[in-house]
Motif scaffolding. Structure first.
Motif, mmCIF file in Angstrom:
data_model
loop_
_atom_site.group_PDB
_atom_site.id
_atom_site.type_symbol
_atom_site.label_atom_id
_atom_site.label_comp_id
_atom_site.label_asym_id
_atom_site.label_seq_id
_atom_site.Cartn_x
_atom_site.Cartn_y
_atom_site.Cartn_z
ATOM 1 N N TYR A 1 -3.150 -3.514 4.075
ATOM 2 C CA TYR A 1 -2.722 -2.984 2.762
ATOM 3 C C TYR A 1 -1.437 -2.542 2.571
ATOM 4 O O TYR A 1 -0.696 -3.011 1.782
ATOM 5 C CB TYR A 1 -3.880 -1.998 2.171
ATOM 6 C CG TYR A 1 -4.205 -2.288 0.660
ATOM 7 C CD1 TYR A 1 -4.850 -2.962 -0.060
ATOM 8 C CD2 TYR A 1 -3.239 -1.070 0.003
ATOM 9 C CE1 TYR A 1 -4.993 -3.031 -1.352
ATOM 10 C CE2 TYR A 1 -3.588 -0.918 -1.562
ATOM 11 C CZ TYR A 1 -4.433 -2.150 -2.390
ATOM 12 O OH TYR A 1 -4.431 -2.119 -3.557
ATOM 13 N N ASP A 2 -0.992 -1.798 3.563
ATOM 14 C CA ASP A 2 0.243 -1.188 3.515
ATOM 15 C C ASP A 2 1.385 -2.217 3.677
ATOM 16 O O ASP A 2 2.350 -2.210 2.943
ATOM 17 C CB ASP A 2 0.557 -0.428 4.842
ATOM 18 C CG ASP A 2 0.015 1.033 4.453
ATOM 19 O OD1 ASP A 2 -0.235 1.545 3.294
ATOM 20 O OD2 ASP A 2 -0.177 1.843 5.465
ATOM 21 N N LEU B 1 1.731 -4.133 0.154
ATOM 22 C CA LEU B 1 2.511 -3.115 -0.483
ATOM 23 C C LEU B 1 4.031 -3.275 -0.265
ATOM 24 O O LEU B 1 4.796 -3.215 -1.334
ATOM 25 C CB LEU B 1 1.994 -1.578 -0.490
ATOM 26 C CG LEU B 1 0.650 -1.361 -1.604
ATOM 27 C CD1 LEU B 1 0.154 -0.033 -1.191
ATOM 28 C CD2 LEU B 1 0.974 -1.655 -3.065
ATOM 29 N N GLU B 2 4.363 -3.100 0.956
ATOM 30 C CA GLU B 2 5.668 -3.293 1.274
ATOM 31 C C GLU B 2 6.279 -4.283 0.932
ATOM 32 O O GLU B 2 7.504 -4.357 0.635
ATOM 33 C CB GLU B 2 5.636 -2.798 3.191
ATOM 34 C CG GLU B 2 7.211 -2.897 3.545
ATOM 35 C CD GLU B 2 7.970 -1.508 2.718
ATOM 36 O OE1 GLU B 2 9.237 -1.618 2.442
ATOM 37 O OE2 GLU B 2 7.297 -0.628 2.351
ATOM 38 N N VAL C 1 5.782 -6.081 -1.592
ATOM 39 C CA VAL C 1 5.768 -6.072 -3.132
ATOM 40 C C VAL C 1 7.266 -4.950 -3.403
ATOM 41 O O VAL C 1 7.900 -5.456 -4.066
ATOM 42 C CB VAL C 1 4.730 -5.435 -3.779
ATOM 43 C CG1 VAL C 1 5.141 -4.969 -5.391
ATOM 44 C CG2 VAL C 1 3.516 -6.517 -3.912
ATOM 45 N N ARG C 2 7.003 -3.972 -2.503
ATOM 46 C CA ARG C 2 8.350 -2.971 -2.687
ATOM 47 C C ARG C 2 9.581 -3.903 -2.409
ATOM 48 O O ARG C 2 10.859 -3.557 -3.095
ATOM 49 C CB ARG C 2 8.197 -1.830 -1.937
ATOM 50 C CG ARG C 2 7.118 -0.775 -2.670
ATOM 51 C CD ARG C 2 7.283 0.773 -1.918
ATOM 52 N NE ARG C 2 6.503 0.438 -0.439
ATOM 53 C CZ ARG C 2 5.403 0.779 -0.253
ATOM 54 N NH1 ARG C 2 4.716 1.195 -1.185
ATOM 55 N NH2 ARG C 2 4.758 0.840 1.034
ATOM 56 N N ASP D 1 8.153 2.827 -5.986
ATOM 57 C CA ASP D 1 6.622 2.731 -5.365
ATOM 58 C C ASP D 1 5.813 2.822 -6.489
ATOM 59 O O ASP D 1 4.564 2.407 -6.364
ATOM 60 C CB ASP D 1 6.913 4.155 -4.886
ATOM 61 C CG ASP D 1 7.445 4.128 -3.426
ATOM 62 O OD1 ASP D 1 7.606 3.163 -2.896
ATOM 63 O OD2 ASP D 1 8.035 5.499 -3.032
ATOM 64 N N ALA E 1 5.046 -0.723 -7.905
ATOM 65 C CA ALA E 1 4.330 -1.396 -6.654
ATOM 66 C C ALA E 1 2.690 -0.949 -6.839
ATOM 67 O O ALA E 1 1.841 -1.838 -6.570
ATOM 68 C CB ALA E 1 4.775 -1.290 -5.159
ATOM 69 N N TYR E 2 2.512 0.183 -7.046
ATOM 70 C CA TYR E 2 1.135 0.884 -7.167
ATOM 71 C C TYR E 2 0.548 0.197 -8.363
ATOM 72 O O TYR E 2 -0.829 0.032 -8.213
ATOM 73 C CB TYR E 2 1.205 2.586 -7.220
ATOM 74 C CG TYR E 2 0.003 3.025 -7.255
ATOM 75 C CD1 TYR E 2 -1.341 3.181 -6.636
ATOM 76 C CD2 TYR E 2 -0.242 3.451 -8.596
ATOM 77 C CE1 TYR E 2 -2.271 3.561 -6.936
ATOM 78 C CE2 TYR E 2 -1.483 4.061 -9.095
ATOM 79 C CZ TYR E 2 -2.584 4.202 -8.217
ATOM 80 O OH TYR E 2 -3.898 4.526 -8.468
ATOM 81 N N ALA F 1 -0.555 -3.166 -7.658
ATOM 82 C CA ALA F 1 -1.754 -3.376 -6.751
ATOM 83 C C ALA F 1 -3.069 -2.911 -7.513
ATOM 84 O O ALA F 1 -3.968 -3.441 -7.403
ATOM 85 C CB ALA F 1 -1.275 -2.634 -5.643
ATOM 86 N N SER F 2 -2.974 -2.011 -8.282
ATOM 87 C CA SER F 2 -4.057 -1.556 -8.920
ATOM 88 C C SER F 2 -4.515 -2.596 -10.299
ATOM 89 O O SER F 2 -5.754 -2.693 -9.898
ATOM 90 C CB SER F 2 -3.977 0.098 -9.564
ATOM 91 O OG SER F 2 -3.326 0.956 -8.472
#
Length: 203
Positions: A125-126, A129-130, A132-133, A151, A154-155, A158-159
């Motif tokens: 998952y990390d 996310l990275e 995407v960032r 951040d 990106a959150y 993802a949500s």
């Protein structure tokens, strides 16, 4: 004379078959025999292509990650931060909507990795996310924003994508999911308008 199928093609067949079997039976039920049957191959061929079930699942993880990387590659490099964020969200949702099996298998793989390997599930998952960032930072290079803003975007992406995936997985209503994509995209656009201080895009 029967056409000879390459090992690379067979591996691709087994990966696709594994996604289908995982979606239907879960990780624990994804036996090599079921995967071979789904691929319309014999078990010996599967073991010829893969030394172990773990090796096959490693390729399944790579396949899932590759699908999301394809979303990133499809983004227009001329897009600004806001448009890039919207393209990311819609691209991921389209990836899910394209295949209910892919959606189910992705949810199962991450959940299984979290249960069995703890940190590995988090790492998967990390990593997403990275990625995407990184894309968001690149999109904002001409007009940099704070790291905290990247951040947060990106959150939120993802949500919203995760919520869409779970809803699509739960109800399996493709027509409703297609409508929900537009609703979800509008939620992101409205939030970005407030967060970045610009007018929302008209539907």
């Amino acid at each position: 004379m029967a056409r000879r199928i390459s090992v690379a093609q067979r591996r691709s067949d087994f990966i696709n078959a594994a996604v289908e079997v995982i979606a239907t039976h879960g990780i624990d039920g994804a036996t090599t025999r079921r995967i071979a049957e789904q691929a319309q191959a014999n078990l010996a061929m599967l073991h010829y292509c893969y030394d172990s079930k773990d090796d096959l699942f490693a390729d399944v993880y790579a396949f899932v990650s590759g699908r999301f990387r394809d979303v990133v590659k499809a983004i227009d490099p001329r897009s600004d931060l806001r448009d890039t964020a919207c393209q990311l969200l819609r691209g991921v949702m389209e990836c899910y909507l394209e295949s209910a099996s892919f959606t189910a298998a992705t949810i199962e793989l991450i959940s299984w990795a979290r249960r069995q390997h703890g940190g590995r599930g988090i790492a998967v998952y990390d990593q997403a996310l990275e990625t995407v960032r990184d894309v968001l930072r690149e999109a904002s290079s001409d007009d940099p924003v704070e790291a905290e803003t990247i951040d947060q975007i990106a959150y939120v992406i993802a949500s919203l994508a995760d919520g869409f995936a779970v809803n699509w997985f739960t109800y399996g209503d493709r027509d409703a999911a297609a409508r929900h994509m537009d609703i979800t995209a509008s939620v992101l656009d409205s939030w970005l308008a407030v967060r970045l201080g610009c007018a929302p895009v008209a539907p």
